[in-house]
Design a protein around this motif. Structure first.
Motif, PDB file in Angstrom:
ATOM      1  N   HIS A  55       5.618  14.448  -2.694  1.00 54.49           N
ATOM      2  CA  HIS A  55       5.838  15.887  -2.791  1.00 54.49           C
ATOM      3  C   HIS A  55       4.905  16.615  -3.761  1.00 54.49           C
ATOM      4  O   HIS A  55       4.311  17.617  -3.407  1.00 54.49           O
ATOM      5  CB  HIS A  55       7.294  16.218  -3.103  1.00 54.49           C
ATOM      6  N   SER A  56       4.751  16.123  -4.982  1.00 56.29           N
ATOM      7  CA  SER A  56       3.984  16.863  -5.990  1.00 56.29           C
ATOM      8  C   SER A  56       2.474  16.682  -5.858  1.00 56.29           C
ATOM      9  O   SER A  56       1.722  17.479  -6.413  1.00 56.29           O
ATOM     10  CB  SER A  56       4.405  16.414  -7.393  1.00 56.29           C
ATOM     11  N   LEU A  85       0.881  -1.171   0.000  1.00 59.03           N
ATOM     12  CA  LEU A  85       0.000   0.000   0.000  1.00 59.03           C
ATOM     13  C   LEU A  85       0.912   1.212   0.000  1.00 59.03           C
ATOM     14  O   LEU A  85       1.762   1.357   0.893  1.00 59.03           O
ATOM     15  CB  LEU A  85      -0.891  -0.013   1.239  1.00 59.03           C
ATOM     16  N   LEU A  86       0.774   2.073  -1.011  1.00 58.20           N
ATOM     17  CA  LEU A  86       1.651   3.236  -1.192  1.00 58.20           C
ATOM     18  C   LEU A  86       0.858   4.513  -0.997  1.00 58.20           C
ATOM     19  O   LEU A  86      -0.153   4.737  -1.670  1.00 58.20           O
ATOM     20  CB  LEU A  86       2.259   3.232  -2.597  1.00 58.20           C
ATOM     21  N   ILE A  87       1.343   5.364  -0.076  1.00 53.68           N
ATOM     22  CA  ILE A  87       0.710   6.664   0.162  1.00 53.68           C
ATOM     23  C   ILE A  87       1.785   7.726   0.358  1.00 53.68           C
ATOM     24  O   ILE A  87       2.951   7.423   0.603  1.00 53.68           O
ATOM     25  CB  ILE A  87      -0.264   6.648   1.369  1.00 53.68           C
ATOM     26  N   SER A  88       1.364   8.968   0.283  1.00 54.35           N
ATOM     27  CA  SER A  88       2.259  10.094   0.516  1.00 54.35           C
ATOM     28  C   SER A  88       1.420  11.328   0.805  1.00 54.35           C
ATOM     29  O   SER A  88       0.220  11.356   0.538  1.00 54.35           O
ATOM     30  CB  SER A  88       3.136  10.333  -0.719  1.00 54.35           C
ATOM     31  N   HIS A 112       5.011   4.996   3.090  1.00 51.51           N
ATOM     32  CA  HIS A 112       4.588   6.405   3.148  1.00 51.51           C
ATOM     33  C   HIS A 112       5.775   7.267   2.736  1.00 51.51           C
ATOM     34  O   HIS A 112       6.825   7.246   3.377  1.00 51.51           O
ATOM     35  CB  HIS A 112       4.142   6.768   4.559  1.00 51.51           C
ATOM     36  N   ALA A 113       5.589   8.060   1.668  1.00 52.76           N
ATOM     37  CA  ALA A 113       6.677   8.851   1.094  1.00 52.76           C
ATOM     38  C   ALA A 113       6.726  10.288   1.603  1.00 52.76           C
ATOM     39  O   ALA A 113       7.106  11.199   0.886  1.00 52.76           O
ATOM     40  CB  ALA A 113       6.609   8.819  -0.433  1.00 52.76           C
ATOM     41  N   SER A 148      -1.855  11.981  -3.287  1.00 52.98           N
ATOM     42  CA  SER A 148      -2.206  12.228  -1.889  1.00 52.98           C
ATOM     43  C   SER A 148      -3.628  11.748  -1.617  1.00 52.98           C
ATOM     44  O   SER A 148      -4.530  12.039  -2.394  1.00 52.98           O
ATOM     45  CB  SER A 148      -2.106  13.717  -1.565  1.00 52.98           C
ATOM     46  N   PRO A 149      -3.834  11.056  -0.480  1.00 51.71           N
ATOM     47  CA  PRO A 149      -5.183  10.628  -0.138  1.00 51.71           C
ATOM     48  C   PRO A 149      -6.026  11.718   0.522  1.00 51.71           C
ATOM     49  O   PRO A 149      -7.213  11.525   0.763  1.00 51.71           O
ATOM     50  CB  PRO A 149      -4.942   9.468   0.829  1.00 51.71           C
TER      51      PRO A 149
END
Length: 167
Positions: free
Chosen positions: A113-114, A4-7, A34-35, A133-134
């Motif tokens: 970041h973006s 699961l990838l989030i940032s 999480h980035a 982004s969520p």
């Protein structure tokens, strides 16, 4: 292995809480990535408590408490896939080349970041993923996150998920 990838959660500045759909995904993932740009330690605490395994980094909006607990760059080997996580990679133009030069040992680099979802491959070897982004879509039509599978030394089934507006 399910990822699961989030940032860029930016809590509580951009939203009051993580979307329920995203929170439901956390225990189903073998690894949560999480980035960066958590903004508050409560989000880190929540996700550490719910995730089977958490790999995270701090972002440019993260203060001293988060920077004391998280690295600027994180590395992990997941069933033969060499993964890296970083918050910022610079401008979109030239990103693939810069990242391939900076991270020659990696197979996958997750970044943030973006707030703009991104999925590309640099030099036919380095997969670059930004889950968006969520909680803060900025100029994007939806808030987003990604899921992926790792099997037999390969990253597969990379999917971008849109969150319902107002979640």
């Amino acid at each position: 292995m399910r990822l699961l990838l989030i940032s860029d959660t930016h809590l509580p500045k951009r939203a009051k809480a993580l979307p329920p759909q995203l929170l439901d995904e956390v225990p189903r993932a073998d690894v949560l990535v999480h980035a960066g740009d958590w903004v508050d330690t409560a989000t880190l605490d929540l996700l550490q408590a719910r995730a089977q395994r958490l790999i995270g980094v701090y972002g440019n909006n993260d203060g001293p408490e988060l920077r004391a607990r998280l690295p600027e760059v994180a590395y992990a080997e997941l069933e033969g896939v060499r993964l890296g996580v970083v918050h910022e990679t610079g401008p979109a133009q030239g990103r693939e080349r810069r990242c391939a030069e900076r991270f020659p040992e990696l197979d996958v680099l997750v970044f943030g970041h973006s707030h703009i979802p991104w999925d590309s491959t640099a030099e036919d070897r380095l997969r670059l993923l930004n889950p968006g982004s969520p909680t803060d879509r900025r100029r994007q039509p939806y808030c987003t996150y990604m899921t992926a599978e790792v099997a037999a030394g390969r990253l597969t089934a990379v999917d971008l998920h849109r969150l319902p507006r107002g979640s």
